[in-house]
Scaffold this active site. Structure first.
Site, short mmCIF file in Angstrom:
data_model
loop_
_atom_site.label_atom_id
_atom_site.label_comp_id
_atom_site.label_asym_id
_atom_site.label_seq_id
_atom_site.Cartn_x
_atom_site.Cartn_y
_atom_site.Cartn_z
CG HIS A 198 3.12 -2.71 -14.89
ND1 HIS A 198 2.77 -3.90 -14.29
CD2 HIS A 198 4.19 -2.97 -15.67
CE1 HIS A 198 3.60 -4.84 -14.69
NE2 HIS A 198 4.48 -4.31 -15.53
CE LYS B 180 -10.85 -11.35 -11.01
NZ LYS B 180 -10.36 -11.55 -12.33
CG MET C 211 -0.61 -7.73 -6.65
SD MET C 211 0.13 -6.55 -7.80
CE MET C 211 1.55 -7.49 -8.34
N GLY D 55 0.77 -1.24 0.00
CA GLY D 55 0.00 0.00 0.00
C GLY D 55 0.81 1.29 0.00
CB SER D 56 4.33 2.25 -0.65
OG SER D 56 4.60 1.92 -1.98
CG ASN D 57 2.14 3.24 -5.80
OD1 ASN D 57 2.52 4.28 -6.34
ND2 ASN D 57 2.77 2.08 -5.95
CG ASN E 208 -2.51 -1.23 -12.77
OD1 ASN E 208 -2.44 -1.26 -11.54
ND2 ASN E 208 -1.79 -2.04 -13.54
C1 GAR Z 1 3.93 -1.32 -7.14
O1 GAR Z 1 5.26 -1.39 -7.55
C2 GAR Z 1 3.00 -1.38 -8.33
O2 GAR Z 1 3.50 -0.72 -9.45
C3 GAR Z 1 2.92 -2.86 -8.56
O3 GAR Z 1 2.84 -3.43 -7.29
C4 GAR Z 1 3.55 -2.60 -6.38
C5 GAR Z 1 2.63 -2.29 -5.23
O4 GAR Z 1 3.33 -1.60 -4.25
N1 GAR Z 1 1.80 -3.21 -9.35
C6 GAR Z 1 1.84 -4.16 -10.27
O5 GAR Z 1 2.81 -4.84 -10.49
C7 GAR Z 1 0.54 -4.35 -11.04
N2 GAR Z 1 0.77 -5.11 -12.22
P1 GAR Z 1 2.55 -0.82 -3.11
O6 GAR Z 1 1.55 -1.83 -2.53
O7 GAR Z 1 3.60 -0.44 -2.12
O8 GAR Z 1 1.86 0.34 -3.73
#
Ligand code: GAR
Length: 201
Positions: free
Chosen positions: A108, A64, A89, A6-8, A106
């Site tokens: 990526h 799902k 994911m 969840g950092s984003n 999204n």
């Molecule tokens: C992030 O790097 C995001 O880009 C990636 O998962 C990570 C989640 O990090 N997403 C994917 O790969 C989607 N295909 P976070 O939970 O710290 O935000």
């Protein structure tokens, strides 16, 4: 929606760094609801701290469709128009996409269309690219295949490891996603076929 760390999400819900725009402050959009397929995931704490309306539901392949139906109802009940995936994911179904015609976004961790799918940072590192980065895109019914909204490049240093590279990409993700969501909510993107164009990207 998120499945993990969840950092984003935390970056999107935090006050903006000086000089940047941010969806909570500068666009007609605000974050109101959250859903996760991983009850107890760290992202939940950020959603709770910002008082988002939360839906948690443990998902298997069999459940799902039920999860997605619950998410659609939950989001529509809270007036959600645009869905933002933050490390969610799983693929989303065409039915889910139809429920949110204004857009599902999204982020990526690669320069798409290179290295879609899981562990994109390591895929790029192992391939030996010299520049990688991150991509914000609209979600379609493929794997990381929707129209690109914005990208940020990250050079691969000679002494990078897959982990140090992933950390550099993540820092760019945190800057790019908020700015792009803000521009998207403000209607700053125009379509030209598959291309999505805005003055900032
Ligand atoms: C992030 O790097 C995001 O880009 C990636 O998962 C990570 C989640 O990090 N997403 C994917 O790969 C989607 N295909 P976070 O939970 O710290 O935000």
């Amino acid at each position: 929606m998120a499945s993990g760390r969840g950092s984003n999400l935390a970056a999107l819900l935090s006050p903006p760094p000086p000089g940047s725009t941010f969806p909570q402050r500068t666009s007609p959009g605000r974050f109101v609801a959250f859903a996760t397929d991983k009850p107890g995931c760290p992202a939940l704490a950020h959603a709770r701290a910002s008082d988002l309306a939360i839906l948690e539901f443990p998902v298997t392949r069999a459940t799902k469709p039920e999860f997605e139906k619950k998410v659609i109802t939950h989001f529509l009940n809270h007036g959600v128009e645009i869905v933002v995936l933050c490390g969610y994911m799983r693929l989303v179904s065409p039915e889910f996409l139809r429920a949110f015609p204004k857009g599902v976004l999204n982020i990526h961790p690669s320069l798409l269309p290179a290295f879609p799918g899981l562990d994109a940072q390591r895929q790029a590192f192992d391939y030996g690219v010299k520049i990688t980065g991150c991509t914000v895109h609209l979600v379609d019914d493929g794997l990381d295949s929707g129209p690109i909204l914005a990208q940020a490049a990250v050079p691969v240093a000679h002494d990078d490891t897959a982990d140090s590279l992933a950390a550099k990409i993540l820092a760019e993700e945190h800057k790019l996603y908020g700015q792009t969501i803000s521009d998207f909510c403000c209607g700053r993107f125009q379509s030209q076929g598959r291309r999505r164009i805005s003055p900032n990207h």
